[in-house]
Design a protein around this motif. Structure first.
Motif, PDB file in Angstrom:
ATOM      1  N   GLN A   1       0.838  -1.215   0.000  1.00  8.72           N
ATOM      2  CA  GLN A   1       0.000   0.000   0.000  1.00  8.72           C
ATOM      3  C   GLN A   1       0.870   1.262   0.000  1.00  8.72           C
ATOM      4  OE1 GLN A   1      -3.111   0.151   2.917  1.00  8.72           O
ATOM      5  NE2 GLN A   1      -3.800  -1.950   2.537  1.00  8.72           N
TER       6      GLN A   1
ATOM      7  N   SER B   1      -3.062  12.209  -0.203  1.00  4.84           N
ATOM      8  CA  SER B   1      -3.670  12.348   1.125  1.00  4.84           C
ATOM      9  C   SER B   1      -5.150  11.984   1.067  1.00  4.84           C
ATOM     10  CB  SER B   1      -3.511  13.783   1.642  1.00  4.84           C
ATOM     11  OG  SER B   1      -2.152  14.120   1.800  1.00  4.84           O
TER      12      SER B   1
ATOM     13  N   VAL C   1      -5.498   8.104   0.595  1.00  8.65           N
ATOM     14  CA  VAL C   1      -5.210   7.370   1.834  1.00  8.65           C
ATOM     15  C   VAL C   1      -6.361   7.501   2.828  1.00  8.65           C
ATOM     16  CG1 VAL C   1      -3.716   7.320   3.868  1.00  8.65           C
ATOM     17  CG2 VAL C   1      -2.714   7.457   1.592  1.00  8.65           C
ATOM     18  N   GLN C   2      -6.904   8.722   2.970  1.00 12.26           N
ATOM     19  CA  GLN C   2      -8.004   8.935   3.911  1.00 12.26           C
ATOM     20  C   GLN C   2      -9.308   8.306   3.406  1.00 12.26           C
ATOM     21  OE1 GLN C   2      -7.627  10.376   6.973  1.00 12.26           O
ATOM     22  NE2 GLN C   2      -5.441  10.458   6.464  1.00 12.26           N
TER      23      GLN C   2
ATOM     24  N   PHE D   1      -9.781   5.694   1.407  1.00 11.71           N
ATOM     25  CA  PHE D   1      -9.782   4.230   1.436  1.00 11.71           C
ATOM     26  C   PHE D   1      -9.221   3.670   2.747  1.00 11.71           C
ATOM     27  CE2 PHE D   1      -9.756   5.332  -3.076  1.00 11.71           C
ATOM     28  CZ  PHE D   1     -10.798   4.523  -3.556  1.00 11.71           C
ATOM     29  N   ASP D   2      -8.973   4.557   3.715  1.00 10.89           N
ATOM     30  CA  ASP D   2      -8.485   4.155   5.025  1.00 10.89           C
ATOM     31  C   ASP D   2      -7.301   3.191   4.908  1.00 10.89           C
ATOM     32  OD1 ASP D   2      -8.409   4.127   7.777  1.00 10.89           O
ATOM     33  OD2 ASP D   2      -9.833   2.448   7.963  1.00 10.89           O
ATOM     34  N   MET D   3      -6.309   3.620   4.143  1.00 13.85           N
ATOM     35  CA  MET D   3      -5.155   2.772   3.873  1.00 13.85           C
ATOM     36  C   MET D   3      -4.172   2.781   5.040  1.00 13.85           C
ATOM     37  SD  MET D   3      -4.516   3.796  -0.145  1.00 13.85           S
ATOM     38  CE  MET D   3      -3.325   2.483  -0.432  1.00 13.85           C
ATOM     39  N   ASP D   4      -3.481   1.681   5.210  1.00 16.50           N
ATOM     40  CA  ASP D   4      -2.483   1.558   6.267  1.00 16.50           C
ATOM     41  C   ASP D   4      -1.150   2.118   5.772  1.00 16.50           C
ATOM     42  OD1 ASP D   4      -1.134   0.908   8.551  1.00 16.50           O
ATOM     43  OD2 ASP D   4      -0.860  -1.216   8.024  1.00 16.50           O
TER      44      ASP D   4
ATOM     45  N   THR E   1       1.660   8.516   7.918  1.00 17.38           N
ATOM     46  CA  THR E   1       1.486   9.922   7.545  1.00 17.38           C
ATOM     47  C   THR E   1       2.279  10.812   8.511  1.00 17.38           C
ATOM     48  OG1 THR E   1      -0.454  10.208   8.958  1.00 17.38           O
ATOM     49  CG2 THR E   1      -0.838   9.421   6.698  1.00 17.38           C
TER      50      THR E   1
ATOM     51  N   THR F   1       0.802  10.352  11.984  1.00 16.05           N
ATOM     52  CA  THR F   1       1.155   9.141  12.730  1.00 16.05           C
ATOM     53  C   THR F   1       2.578   9.221  13.279  1.00 16.05           C
ATOM     54  OG1 THR F   1       1.931   8.007  10.719  1.00 16.05           O
ATOM     55  CG2 THR F   1      -0.394   7.722  11.350  1.00 16.05           C
TER      56      THR F   1
ATOM     57  N   MET G   1      -2.231  14.782   7.494  1.00 18.94           N
ATOM     58  CA  MET G   1      -2.792  13.729   6.639  1.00 18.94           C
ATOM     59  C   MET G   1      -1.865  13.343   5.487  1.00 18.94           C
ATOM     60  SD  MET G   1      -6.835  14.742   6.418  1.00 18.94           S
ATOM     61  CE  MET G   1      -6.546  16.356   5.711  1.00 18.94           C
TER      62      MET G   1
END
Length: 562
Positions: free
Chosen positions: A175, A208, A211-212, A214-217, A220, A223, A343
């Motif tokens: 991913q 950004s 990723v947000q 599709f709630d990808m792992d 960022t 994190t 993000m």
């Protein structure tokens, strides 16, 4: 005094409303370009994202306000990334602040002492070598984030870093690398769609959102750093101590030299694009003040950014107002939109820096230099490999020392000492015959030594070797120095030894065609008095006529009589 005057003062004298709107437009566009770069460079340097913006705002504003270039855009650049990262790892954020302030002080001193014109004497193979080395190091530093590798702590050293990467290849995140590749594609393809808005910004926004959505792992900024501050930078004084200064002075000097080189190269490039002329010493002073203030306000080292400066010019910026607008726009973005930066995927920032590394790699210039003399290739490769494998500080030091020795070797090869017998075919500077047939019987008595090229320590041994060829019958030595532009202390010492030899052997010295600098050196050392003012001649013809008279015993005083 005008050369230490900021360009802003001279450019606003005939400032028009039309140019103001052009500068504002260019400043806003450059700010959009600088936004992702400032954040990416800060993170890659081992500091929090907002410190990159603090640098672009504070240093960028001061460089435009006080600088010696009409269009220079200042801020963090990739050249400093490796140095900054190393300082943060070894000395922490406070150590970085102290090094940045020290570098600023050094740059101001360089400007005051008018070193702006000296920077250009750094050989091209050195600048290409360490720039390409920095590019490779930047690329290497982004592999972990681009591939999403699970590594707790990435080693600082180049080889250790790649060993860690290879050992963690089984942890590649599909991913993460997919988002990184998407960012690369957008950055490279976007200019075909729109050249005004930078592809890097579009890539960060697009990835950004993906990723947000599709709630990808994917890691960022949020994190890694948590909430991003949108507070204005605060003035803070670091804890200066002599021990800290002692350890940090060397990296500070490197920052100062590298920053000076990059800013002045950027100014030269921009001069060529707008037909202007920057004030190099004023630019160094402005860069120094900018780095000092960047340090006090929590930023990192700054310099003139070539890519952003070129973008400023292409979008109509022609005065420092554009750079000031760029800084104020970034300040607005910091206050309003900075929290959204959490993000942004780290792999996308890595993609931005990979493109930056490619653009600064100068691989075409690197390849072209392999057509140069072997000595230049040697300097290029040594500088490159020392930059990558050891340290940028050592790379510059070794490159400069090696270049200096090679230059001296070349100059020594260029300079020669010819021993001329009196010959009827010899001509003076006007092409007239110097010697007549009736003085051929004085060949052994009179010798003419001609020195060609700078008379310095690299050629002094040639001069002394030539003196050993003086025959026993020689009693008059004519030194022809028309082609000697300068001489140094070692050459002066050789000259003095030559006078001692001639005094011992009772050989008279005549000098012809000596230039101003060599004569001044001899005069200060008192050697002109020993030789005698009457034994200096404008042309070799006059000197040989005098030598002939002396050989025949006519009105001649032996200046080397013991």
């Amino acid at each position: 005094m005008s050369k230490l005057q900021p360009k802003l003062i001279s450019t606003v004298k005939d400032y028009s409303k039309e140019q103001f709107f052009n500068d504002v437009t260019a400043g806003i566009i450059v700010a959009i370009i600088a936004l992702p770069l400032s954040i990416a460079l800060a993170i890659a340097s081992g500091v929090s994202p907002e410190k990159g913006l603090y640098t672009a705002i504070v240093a960028g504003f001061i460089i435009s306000l006080l600088g010696g270039s009409r269009v220079q855009i200042g801020g963090p650049t990739g050249a400093f990334m490796i140095i900054v990262y190393g300082i943060v790892v070894n000395y922490g954020i406070e150590g970085l602040t102290i090094a940045t302030i020290l570098a600023g002080i050094i740059m101001i001193l360089m400007g005051i002492m008018k070193f702006g014109g000296v920077i250009k004497y750094i050989p091209y193979p050195i600048t290409t070598g360490f720039t390409s080395g920095i590019a490779l190091t930047i690329f290497s530093s982004q592999i972990k984030d681009f591939l999403g590798l699970s590594i707790d702590s990435v080693p600082v050293e180049f080889l250790d870093k790649w060993k860690a990467y290879i050992g963690a290849m089984d942890t590649i995140s599909i991913q993460t690398i997919s988002i990184g590749i998407l960012a690369l594609v957008i950055i490279l393809a976007w200019p075909r769609v729109n050249k005004k808005i930078p592809g890097a910004l579009i890539a960060l926004i697009a990835t950004s959102v993906v990723v947000q959505l599709f709630d990808m792992d994917v890691a960022t900024i949020g994190t890694k750093f948590g909430e991003i501050s949108s507070d204005l930078p605060e003035f803070k004084t670091p804890g200066f101590t002599m021990d800290k200064i002692k350890y940090l002075i060397e990296p500070a000097i490197t920052i100062a030299i590298l920053g000076s080189i990059e800013s002045l190269l950027s100014a030269v490039v921009s001069d060529g694009m707008i037909g202007g002329k920057h004030r190099s010493n004023m630019e160094l002073i402005a860069q120094g003040i900018a780095n000092i203030m960047s340090g006090f306000f929590g930023g990192i080292p700054a310099t003139g950014a070539i890519a952003r400066t070129v973008a400023n010019i292409k979008n109509g910026g022609r005065t420092p107002v554009a750079g000031i607008v760029h800084a104020l726009t970034l300040l607005f973005i910091l206050v309003i939109f900075m929290p959204l930066a959490k993000m942004v995927p780290l792999t996308s920032l890595a993609a931005v820096l990979i493109v930056v590394a490619y653009n600064m790699s100068e691989w075409r210039e690197f390849k072209q230099l392999f057509k140069s003399p072997k000595s230049d290739i040697l300097v290029l490769l040594i500088t490159f490999f020392v930059t990558v494998l050891i340290d940028l500080v050592k790379a510059i030091e070794i490159g400069m020392v090696l270049s200096s020795f090679l230059f001296m070797k070349r100059m020594g090869e260029v300079t020669n000492v010819n021993v001329n017998d009196l010959d009827a075919s010899e001509e003076d500077d006007d092409g007239k015959r110097i010697y007549e047939e009736n003085i051929l019987n004085t060949f052994d008595v009179i010798k003419v030594y001609e020195i060609n090229g700078p008379f310095f320590f690299g050629a002094a041994d040639k001069f002394m070797a030539a003196l050993s060829e003086i025959g026993d019958k020689t009693n008059i030595l004519v030194l022809r120095m028309r082609n000697v532009p300068a001489m140094d202390a070692t050459a002066l010492n050789a000259f003095d030894r030559m006078l001692d030899i001639c005094r011992h052997r009772k050989i008279k010295i005549l000098v012809s065609g000596i230039n101003k600098q060599p004569y001044s050196v001899l005069e200060k050392a008192g050697l002109t008095d020993i030789i005698g003012e009457e034994n200096f001649f404008k042309t070799v013809r006059e000197a040989v006529d005098c030598a002939q008279d002396c050989s025949e015993g006519k009105n001649c005083v032996d200046n080397m009589a013991s």
